[in-house]
Write an enzyme that holds these catalytic residues in place. Structure first.
Site, PDB file in Angstrom:
ATOM      1  N   ALA A  95     -88.739  42.662 -73.538  1.00 27.25           N
ATOM      2  CA  ALA A  95     -88.645  42.303 -72.122  1.00 27.25           C
ATOM      3  C   ALA A  95     -89.950  41.614 -71.754  1.00 27.25           C
ATOM      4  CB  ALA A  95     -88.457  43.563 -71.290  1.00 27.25           C
ATOM      5  N   GLY A  97     -87.012  45.024 -75.944  1.00 22.16           N
ATOM      6  CA  GLY A  97     -85.786  44.383 -75.472  1.00 22.16           C
ATOM      7  C   GLY A  97     -85.158  43.450 -76.495  1.00 22.16           C
TER       8      GLY A  97
HETATM    9  N1  CAA Z   1     -93.611  39.709 -72.677  1.00 20.30           N
HETATM   10  C1  CAA Z   1     -94.322  38.691 -72.166  1.00 20.30           C
HETATM   11  N2  CAA Z   1     -95.055  37.852 -72.936  1.00 20.30           N
HETATM   12  C2  CAA Z   1     -95.057  38.097 -74.263  1.00 20.30           C
HETATM   13  C3  CAA Z   1     -94.361  39.144 -74.856  1.00 20.30           C
HETATM   14  C4  CAA Z   1     -93.580  39.979 -73.989  1.00 20.30           C
HETATM   15  N3  CAA Z   1     -92.831  40.978 -74.467  1.00 20.30           N
HETATM   16  N4  CAA Z   1     -94.588  39.136 -76.181  1.00 20.30           N
HETATM   17  C5  CAA Z   1     -95.409  38.104 -76.416  1.00 20.30           C
HETATM   18  N5  CAA Z   1     -95.712  37.460 -75.267  1.00 20.30           N
HETATM   19  C6  CAA Z   1     -96.581  36.311 -75.073  1.00 20.30           C
HETATM   20  C7  CAA Z   1     -98.035  36.686 -75.201  1.00 20.30           C
HETATM   21  O1  CAA Z   1     -98.526  37.231 -73.981  1.00 20.30           O
HETATM   22  C8  CAA Z   1     -98.655  35.368 -75.557  1.00 20.30           C
HETATM   23  O2  CAA Z   1     -98.764  34.592 -74.384  1.00 20.30           O
HETATM   24  P1  CAA Z   1    -100.163  33.836 -74.045  1.00 20.30           P
HETATM   25  O3  CAA Z   1    -100.288  32.817 -75.150  1.00 20.30           O
HETATM   26  O4  CAA Z   1     -99.879  33.228 -72.706  1.00 20.30           O
HETATM   27  O5  CAA Z   1    -101.218  34.863 -74.082  1.00 20.30           O
HETATM   28  C9  CAA Z   1     -97.587  34.699 -76.420  1.00 20.30           C
HETATM   29  O6  CAA Z   1     -96.364  35.365 -76.107  1.00 20.30           O
HETATM   30  C10 CAA Z   1     -97.841  34.852 -77.921  1.00 20.30           C
HETATM   31  O7  CAA Z   1     -98.000  36.238 -78.201  1.00 20.30           O
HETATM   32  P2  CAA Z   1     -99.272  36.852 -78.970  1.00 20.30           P
HETATM   33  O8  CAA Z   1    -100.468  35.989 -78.751  1.00 20.30           O
HETATM   34  O9  CAA Z   1     -99.399  38.291 -78.583  1.00 20.30           O
HETATM   35  O10 CAA Z   1     -98.801  36.702 -80.475  1.00 20.30           O
HETATM   36  P3  CAA Z   1     -99.290  37.583 -81.725  1.00 20.30           P
HETATM   37  O11 CAA Z   1     -98.779  36.870 -82.922  1.00 20.30           O
HETATM   38  O12 CAA Z   1    -100.734  37.877 -81.630  1.00 20.30           O
HETATM   39  O13 CAA Z   1     -98.491  38.966 -81.566  1.00 20.30           O
HETATM   40  C11 CAA Z   1     -96.572  40.362 -81.106  1.00 20.30           C
HETATM   41  C12 CAA Z   1     -97.077  38.991 -81.663  1.00 20.30           C
HETATM   42  C13 CAA Z   1     -97.003  41.480 -82.055  1.00 20.30           C
HETATM   43  C14 CAA Z   1     -95.052  40.269 -81.051  1.00 20.30           C
HETATM   44  C15 CAA Z   1     -97.183  40.583 -79.703  1.00 20.30           C
HETATM   45  O14 CAA Z   1     -96.922  39.428 -78.916  1.00 20.30           O
HETATM   46  C16 CAA Z   1     -96.606  41.763 -78.973  1.00 20.30           C
HETATM   47  O15 CAA Z   1     -96.967  42.883 -79.281  1.00 20.30           O
HETATM   48  N6  CAA Z   1     -95.726  41.496 -77.988  1.00 20.30           N
HETATM   49  C17 CAA Z   1     -95.177  42.541 -77.142  1.00 20.30           C
HETATM   50  C18 CAA Z   1     -94.167  43.388 -77.907  1.00 20.30           C
HETATM   51  C19 CAA Z   1     -93.656  44.499 -77.019  1.00 20.30           C
HETATM   52  O16 CAA Z   1     -94.398  45.393 -76.607  1.00 20.30           O
HETATM   53  N7  CAA Z   1     -92.355  44.434 -76.695  1.00 20.30           N
HETATM   54  C20 CAA Z   1     -91.733  45.419 -75.808  1.00 20.30           C
HETATM   55  C21 CAA Z   1     -91.760  44.897 -74.402  1.00 20.30           C
HETATM   56  S1  CAA Z   1     -91.307  46.122 -73.234  1.00 20.30           S
HETATM   57  C22 CAA Z   1     -89.643  46.182 -73.298  1.00 20.30           C
HETATM   58  O17 CAA Z   1     -88.983  45.470 -74.039  1.00 20.30           O
HETATM   59  C23 CAA Z   1     -89.039  47.181 -72.376  1.00 20.30           C
HETATM   60  C24 CAA Z   1     -87.555  47.290 -72.416  1.00 20.30           C
HETATM   61  O18 CAA Z   1     -86.971  47.849 -73.322  1.00 20.30           O
HETATM   62  C25 CAA Z   1     -86.798  46.902 -71.240  1.00 20.30           C
END
Ligand code: CAA
Length: 260
Positions: free
Chosen positions: A67, A112
């Site tokens: 998400a 998500g």
């Molecule tokens: N939401 C919003 N933006 C996100 C995102 C997310 N879930 N995942 C990645 N992005 C964005 C980052 O903020 C970044 O944007 P900026 O360049 O503007 O900073 C861009 O995408 C690239 O991401 P990273 O620089 O973090 O890339 P990375 O290769 O270093 O890491 C990753 C990759 C491990 C997937 C890392 O992005 C990450 O941990 N993302 C979040 C994963 C997460 O926690 N997902 C669960 C979300 S909560 C949810 O889903 C709740 C639900 O069930 C309803």
């Protein structure tokens, strides 16, 4: 119909839906959900020629990284509950789609993203795909039915471990625990999903839709799936495709189904 965060492409009887927010690793924001809802609720029922759908993510890194955290970071309980129910509702549309939906998981399927993949009827993982429910790292439970569908798919033994530790697993482990149907060479996810859907496209469409419905009934606590199957089995006999299927068998030829 044009979309801003989705790319739709028809390939024969298959519709490929690509979530196209690579700059945010295809994170699910309001617009993605609005557009997925338009596709599954409004467009697909009109697309009589479509026999299967593939959902994938754009770019090489992510299927869907979750998400959109930036969208809900300031939410309180009421807004967050509404967001969760809204997302769950759209995923129900996918799970209850009358044609099979396959997630072609080309990279990160987290939070998500994993929940979206789990709402699909099957999952094909590229060798570099990664799966997980990292919500507890954010101080959250999953919100798009991760606690329900992960347990349904892999059982409580593996599901509870992944949900409580937030451990990210690779494609091979996802296959071992039954989260994905197949692991394929990276880049072959869509092609493999297409092969499966093209096989299903040869079958009787009404029987396919009713089979999906009966399978989903297994998880509906208010319905008796065994009875539902008997009813749907009966209804199938009233279709032209049933007459065609049984006649073709007796005449030793390939059936030509008309979706009637
Ligand atoms: N939401 C919003 N933006 C996100 C995102 C997310 N879930 N995942 C990645 N992005 C964005 C980052 O903020 C970044 O944007 P900026 O360049 O503007 O900073 C861009 O995408 C690239 O991401 P990273 O620089 O973090 O890339 P990375 O290769 O270093 O890491 C990753 C990759 C491990 C997937 C890392 O992005 C990450 O941990 N993302 C979040 C994963 C997460 O926690 N997902 C669960 C979300 S909560 C949810 O889903 C709740 C639900 O069930 C309803």
């Amino acid at each position: 119909m044009t979309f801003q965060s989705l790319i739709l492409e028809e390939n024969g009887p298959i519709l490929i839906v690509t979530i196209n927010r690579p700059e945010a690793l295809n994170a699910l924001n309001k617009m993605v959900f609005d557009e997925l809802e338009m596709v599954f609720r409004d467009e697909l029922p009109k697309m009589q020629q479509i026999r299967g759908v593939i959902i994938t993510g754009s770019g090489e890194k992510a299927f869907v990284a979750g998400a959109d955290i930036k969208e809900f970071a300031n939410f309180g309980a009421e807004q967050a509950t509404a967001l969760s129910l809204r997302g769950q509702g759209v995923l129900f549309l996918i799970e209850n789609c009358h044609v099979p939906v396959i997630a072609a998981v080309n990279g990160f399927a987290l939070g998500g993203g994993c929940e979206l993949a789990m709402a699909c009827h099957m999952r094909i993982a590229g060798a570099k795909a990664k799966f997980g429910q990292p919500e507890v790292n954010l101080g959250l439970t999953p919100g798009y039915a991760g606690t329900q569908r992960l347990i349904q798919l892999v059982g409580k033994t593996f599901g509870i471990e992944l949900l409580l530790t937030a451990r990210i697993i690779d494609a091979e482990e996802a296959f071992r625990i039954g989260l994905v149907n197949k692991v394929v060479e990276q880049g072959q996810e869509v092609a493999t999903a297409m092969e499966i859907l093209n096989v299903i496209a040869q079958k009787a469409p009404i029987a396919i839709a009713k089979t999906i419905h009966c399978i989903n009934t297994f998880y509906n606590k208010e319905k008796d799936g065994f009875y539902e199957e008997a009813v749907q089995f009966g209804l199938c006999t009233e279709t032209e495709d049933f007459k065609e299927g049984t006649t073709a068998f007796i005449e030793k030829r390939k059936a030509d189904f008309k979706n009637k």
